[in-house]
Scaffold this motif. Structure first.
Motif, PDB file in Angstrom:
ATOM      1  N   LEU A  76     -36.700 -17.498   4.334  1.00  0.00           N
ATOM      2  CA  LEU A  76     -36.197 -17.976   3.045  1.00  0.00           C
ATOM      3  C   LEU A  76     -37.151 -17.648   1.902  1.00  0.00           C
ATOM      4  O   LEU A  76     -36.720 -17.200   0.835  1.00  0.00           O
ATOM      5  N   ARG A  77     -38.431 -17.885   2.110  1.00  0.00           N
ATOM      6  CA  ARG A  77     -39.392 -17.623   1.035  1.00  0.00           C
ATOM      7  C   ARG A  77     -39.407 -16.153   0.645  1.00  0.00           C
ATOM      8  O   ARG A  77     -39.506 -15.813  -0.542  1.00  0.00           O
ATOM      9  N   LEU A  78     -39.294 -15.270   1.639  1.00  0.00           N
ATOM     10  CA  LEU A  78     -39.300 -13.840   1.328  1.00  0.00           C
ATOM     11  C   LEU A  78     -37.966 -13.386   0.751  1.00  0.00           C
ATOM     12  O   LEU A  78     -37.936 -12.579  -0.184  1.00  0.00           O
ATOM     13  N   ALA A  79     -36.862 -13.909   1.288  1.00  0.00           N
ATOM     14  CA  ALA A  79     -35.542 -13.524   0.780  1.00  0.00           C
ATOM     15  C   ALA A  79     -35.317 -13.994  -0.652  1.00  0.00           C
ATOM     16  O   ALA A  79     -34.541 -13.387  -1.392  1.00  0.00           O
ATOM     17  N   ARG A  80     -36.004 -15.050  -1.044  1.00  0.00           N
ATOM     18  CA  ARG A  80     -35.886 -15.540  -2.412  1.00  0.00           C
ATOM     19  C   ARG A  80     -36.425 -14.525  -3.423  1.00  0.00           C
ATOM     20  O   ARG A  80     -35.923 -14.426  -4.549  1.00  0.00           O
ATOM     21  N   LYS A  81     -37.422 -13.727  -3.003  1.00  0.00           N
ATOM     22  CA  LYS A  81     -38.135 -12.874  -3.948  1.00  0.00           C
ATOM     23  C   LYS A  81     -37.984 -11.372  -3.707  1.00  0.00           C
ATOM     24  O   LYS A  81     -38.254 -10.580  -4.605  1.00  0.00           O
ATOM     25  N   TYR A  82     -37.591 -10.976  -2.478  1.00  0.00           N
ATOM     26  CA  TYR A  82     -37.613  -9.552  -2.142  1.00  0.00           C
ATOM     27  C   TYR A  82     -36.311  -9.120  -1.455  1.00  0.00           C
ATOM     28  O   TYR A  82     -35.610  -9.947  -0.868  1.00  0.00           O
ATOM     29  N   PRO A  83     -36.012  -7.806  -1.479  1.00  0.00           N
ATOM     30  CA  PRO A  83     -34.907  -7.289  -0.667  1.00  0.00           C
ATOM     31  C   PRO A  83     -35.233  -7.428   0.823  1.00  0.00           C
ATOM     32  O   PRO A  83     -36.407  -7.468   1.215  1.00  0.00           O
ATOM     33  N   ILE A  84     -34.201  -7.501   1.642  1.00  0.00           N
ATOM     34  CA  ILE A  84     -34.328  -7.562   3.092  1.00  0.00           C
ATOM     35  C   ILE A  84     -33.481  -6.437   3.672  1.00  0.00           C
ATOM     36  O   ILE A  84     -32.385  -6.156   3.182  1.00  0.00           O
ATOM     37  N   ALA A  85     -33.964  -5.767   4.720  1.00  0.00           N
ATOM     38  CA  ALA A  85     -33.251  -4.626   5.292  1.00  0.00           C
ATOM     39  C   ALA A  85     -32.767  -4.930   6.707  1.00  0.00           C
ATOM     40  O   ALA A  85     -33.412  -5.674   7.449  1.00  0.00           O
ATOM     41  N   PHE A  86     -31.633  -4.321   7.080  1.00  0.00           N
ATOM     42  CA  PHE A  86     -31.105  -4.438   8.436  1.00  0.00           C
ATOM     43  C   PHE A  86     -31.060  -3.059   9.074  1.00  0.00           C
ATOM     44  O   PHE A  86     -30.648  -2.079   8.444  1.00  0.00           O
ATOM     45  N   SER A  87     -31.472  -2.972  10.332  1.00  0.00           N
ATOM     46  CA  SER A  87     -31.386  -1.733  11.100  1.00  0.00           C
ATOM     47  C   SER A  87     -30.413  -1.952  12.258  1.00  0.00           C
ATOM     48  O   SER A  87     -30.589  -2.885  13.050  1.00  0.00           O
ATOM     49  N   ASN A  88     -29.408  -1.112  12.339  1.00  0.00           N
ATOM     50  CA  ASN A  88     -28.358  -1.299  13.341  1.00  0.00           C
ATOM     51  C   ASN A  88     -28.777  -0.744  14.698  1.00  0.00           C
ATOM     52  O   ASN A  88     -28.277   0.284  15.152  1.00  0.00           O
ATOM     53  N   HIS A  89     -29.697  -1.431  15.327  1.00  0.00           N
ATOM     54  CA  HIS A  89     -30.068  -1.093  16.700  1.00  0.00           C
ATOM     55  C   HIS A  89     -30.391  -2.382  17.444  1.00  0.00           C
ATOM     56  O   HIS A  89     -30.662  -3.414  16.836  1.00  0.00           O
ATOM     57  N   LEU A  90     -30.329  -2.324  18.754  1.00  0.00           N
ATOM     58  CA  LEU A  90     -30.686  -3.468  19.590  1.00  0.00           C
ATOM     59  C   LEU A  90     -32.148  -3.323  19.973  1.00  0.00           C
ATOM     60  O   LEU A  90     -32.504  -2.496  20.813  1.00  0.00           O
ATOM     61  N   GLY A  91     -33.000  -4.110  19.324  1.00  0.00           N
ATOM     62  CA  GLY A  91     -34.431  -3.867  19.430  1.00  0.00           C
ATOM     63  C   GLY A  91     -35.208  -4.753  20.376  1.00  0.00           C
ATOM     64  O   GLY A  91     -36.311  -4.400  20.797  1.00  0.00           O
ATOM     65  N   VAL A  92     -34.649  -5.913  20.718  1.00  0.00           N
ATOM     66  CA  VAL A  92     -35.431  -6.916  21.441  1.00  0.00           C
ATOM     67  C   VAL A  92     -34.566  -7.596  22.498  1.00  0.00           C
ATOM     68  O   VAL A  92     -33.359  -7.776  22.307  1.00  0.00           O
ATOM     69  N   LEU A  93     -35.200  -7.978  23.591  1.00  0.00           N
ATOM     70  CA  LEU A  93     -34.595  -8.905  24.547  1.00  0.00           C
ATOM     71  C   LEU A  93     -35.252 -10.258  24.331  1.00  0.00           C
ATOM     72  O   LEU A  93     -36.457 -10.410  24.555  1.00  0.00           O
ATOM     73  N   LYS A  94     -34.462 -11.220  23.875  1.00  0.00           N
ATOM     74  CA  LYS A  94     -34.967 -12.571  23.630  1.00  0.00           C
ATOM     75  C   LYS A  94     -34.519 -13.481  24.760  1.00  0.00           C
ATOM     76  O   LYS A  94     -33.327 -13.572  25.059  1.00  0.00           O
ATOM     77  N   ARG A  95     -35.478 -14.156  25.358  1.00  0.00           N
ATOM     78  CA  ARG A  95     -35.159 -15.073  26.455  1.00  0.00           C
ATOM     79  C   ARG A  95     -34.951 -16.497  25.939  1.00  0.00           C
ATOM     80  O   ARG A  95     -35.711 -16.979  25.108  1.00  0.00           O
ATOM     81  N   LYS A  96     -33.918 -17.158  26.466  1.00  0.00           N
ATOM     82  CA  LYS A  96     -33.715 -18.578  26.210  1.00  0.00           C
ATOM     83  C   LYS A  96     -33.925 -19.309  27.529  1.00  0.00           C
ATOM     84  O   LYS A  96     -33.186 -19.089  28.488  1.00  0.00           O
ATOM     85  N   HIS A  97     -34.961 -20.136  27.584  1.00  0.00           N
ATOM     86  CA  HIS A  97     -35.271 -20.848  28.820  1.00  0.00           C
ATOM     87  C   HIS A  97     -35.834 -22.221  28.469  1.00  0.00           C
ATOM     88  O   HIS A  97     -36.172 -22.489  27.301  1.00  0.00           O
ATOM     89  N   PRO A  98     -35.950 -23.121  29.444  1.00  0.00           N
ATOM     90  CA  PRO A  98     -36.356 -24.507  29.156  1.00  0.00           C
ATOM     91  C   PRO A  98     -37.700 -24.645  28.464  1.00  0.00           C
ATOM     92  O   PRO A  98     -37.949 -25.638  27.779  1.00  0.00           O
ATOM     93  N   LYS A  99     -38.592 -23.663  28.617  1.00  0.00           N
ATOM     94  CA  LYS A  99     -39.925 -23.769  28.026  1.00  0.00           C
ATOM     95  C   LYS A  99     -39.996 -23.232  26.599  1.00  0.00           C
ATOM     96  O   LYS A  99     -41.014 -23.410  25.929  1.00  0.00           O
ATOM     97  N   SER A 100     -38.944 -22.566  26.147  1.00  0.00           N
ATOM     98  CA  SER A 100     -38.986 -21.989  24.805  1.00  0.00           C
ATOM     99  C   SER A 100     -38.930 -23.081  23.750  1.00  0.00           C
ATOM    100  O   SER A 100     -38.319 -24.134  23.951  1.00  0.00           O
ATOM    101  N   LEU A 101     -39.571 -22.818  22.610  1.00  0.00           N
ATOM    102  CA  LEU A 101     -39.688 -23.829  21.555  1.00  0.00           C
ATOM    103  C   LEU A 101     -38.317 -24.277  21.061  1.00  0.00           C
ATOM    104  O   LEU A 101     -38.087 -25.463  20.808  1.00  0.00           O
TER     105      LEU A 101
END
Length: 318
Positions: A198-223
């Protein structure tokens, strides 16, 4: 190493022994040639540090790696900021010790970032791996693999981010200069992504790249799994602080309307999980922006009565 294209990956691990070697290996295998790694064991008690040291010794190869070990767990945002202060690369990545980068993520992200003048960061799509082993994409895609939503025109991304969690934070590649200029993460918060986006989007442009870049795990220990923990959410008090910041940053009625949508969402979960102190803060901010309506009135009545239905909330969630 060409410093003009260099990326520093800051990897913070806490009790990630099961995943950390795959995470580190994914950094080494990036096809972007100019990269370095700062890996921090944040007081782990499950042998994560030993796994890191073993990987560095046997697998790091020519990759520049700095290992930092904290004897006890330190606040995440403060740990990241301390590492950020050492970064001289133009680009920086915040990588959790249980996520994985796909080989072209850095090169694709930086290619896109260079095309968007003054963008604070670039983000992309990700695969989400849940506890049952099911894999989905963060953004909806059709049978052909094309995005359902048009991401070329992001519109008022600041308003979008106020209303909903729109960006998969592990995919972000920051412009280091801008991130430092804006003070890095807020060290008083328990989590970073909602606030910094939010703080950065308030002041600067934000870019999107159309690729699948990361595998994010959802598990009981994740924050994120403890976001609405019964009675004692670690994250909700920080959410209240960020909503207060949003109120101060807002300049238009449409932005306050978006904040009202966010407050109703967070307030619902705060009440259901019996986190009444954060609920009080959310109601206060709602009053200050003139929030009204039947749902808000019902939530205020619920808070006044302090009805504890968290047992049902946990049962439904579980």
């Amino acid at each position: 190493m060409r410093i003009s294209d260099r990326v520093t990956v800051i990897c913070i691990a806490y009790n990630h022994a099961e995943y950390i070697e795959e995470t580190l290996e994914s950094v080494r295998l990036q096809d972007h040639y100019s990269k370095e790694l700062i890996v921090i064991d944040n007081g782990s008690e499950d042998g994560t540090l030993e796994k890191i040291q073993n990987w560095v010794e046997k697998r790091a190869g020519s990759l520049s790696v700095q290992v930092i070990s904290n004897e006890t767990e330190q606040p995440y945002c403060q740990v990241f900021n301390a590492a950020l202060a050492k970064v001289e690369s133009p680009y920086v990545v915040d990588l959790s010790g249980d996520d994985v980068l796909y080989p072209e993520h850095l090169s694709q992200s930086i290619k896109r970032l260079k095309r968007v003048n003054f963008a604070a960061f670039v983000f992309s799509d990700a695969y989400i791996l849940d506890e049952s082993g099911e894999v989905s994409t963060f953004y909806k895609r059709n049978a052909s693999g094309d995005l359902v939503e048009d991401m070329e025109e992001l519109g008022d991304i600041y308003v979008t981010l106020i209303k909903k969690n729109f960006i998969c934070s592990p995919t972000i590649v920051f412009q280091t200069k801008i991130l430092k200029q804006e003070g890095g993460y807020d060290g008083n918060l328990s989590y970073e992504d909602f606030d910094i986006q939010l703080r950065l989007a308030r002041k600067y442009p934000i870019a999107f790249s159309n690729h699948l870049g990361v595998l994010k795990r959802k598990h009981p220990k994740s924050l994120s799994t403890g976001q609405y923990k019964r009675y004692q959410s670690i994250m909700l008090p920080s959410t209240v602080e960020v909503c207060e910041k949003i109120k101060e940053m807002n300049t238009h009625e449409s932005e306050n309307e978006a904040l009202g949508i966010r407050i109703l969402h967070e307030l619902k979960h705060a009440l259901w999980s019996a986190n009444f102190e954060p609920a009080d803060g959310l109601i206060r901010i709602g009053e200050e922006i003139g929030l009204s309506g039947l749902k808000y009135s019902l939530y205020k009545f619920w808070y006044k009565k302090k009805w504890d239905l968290s047992w049902l909330y946990q049962k439904v969630k579980g």
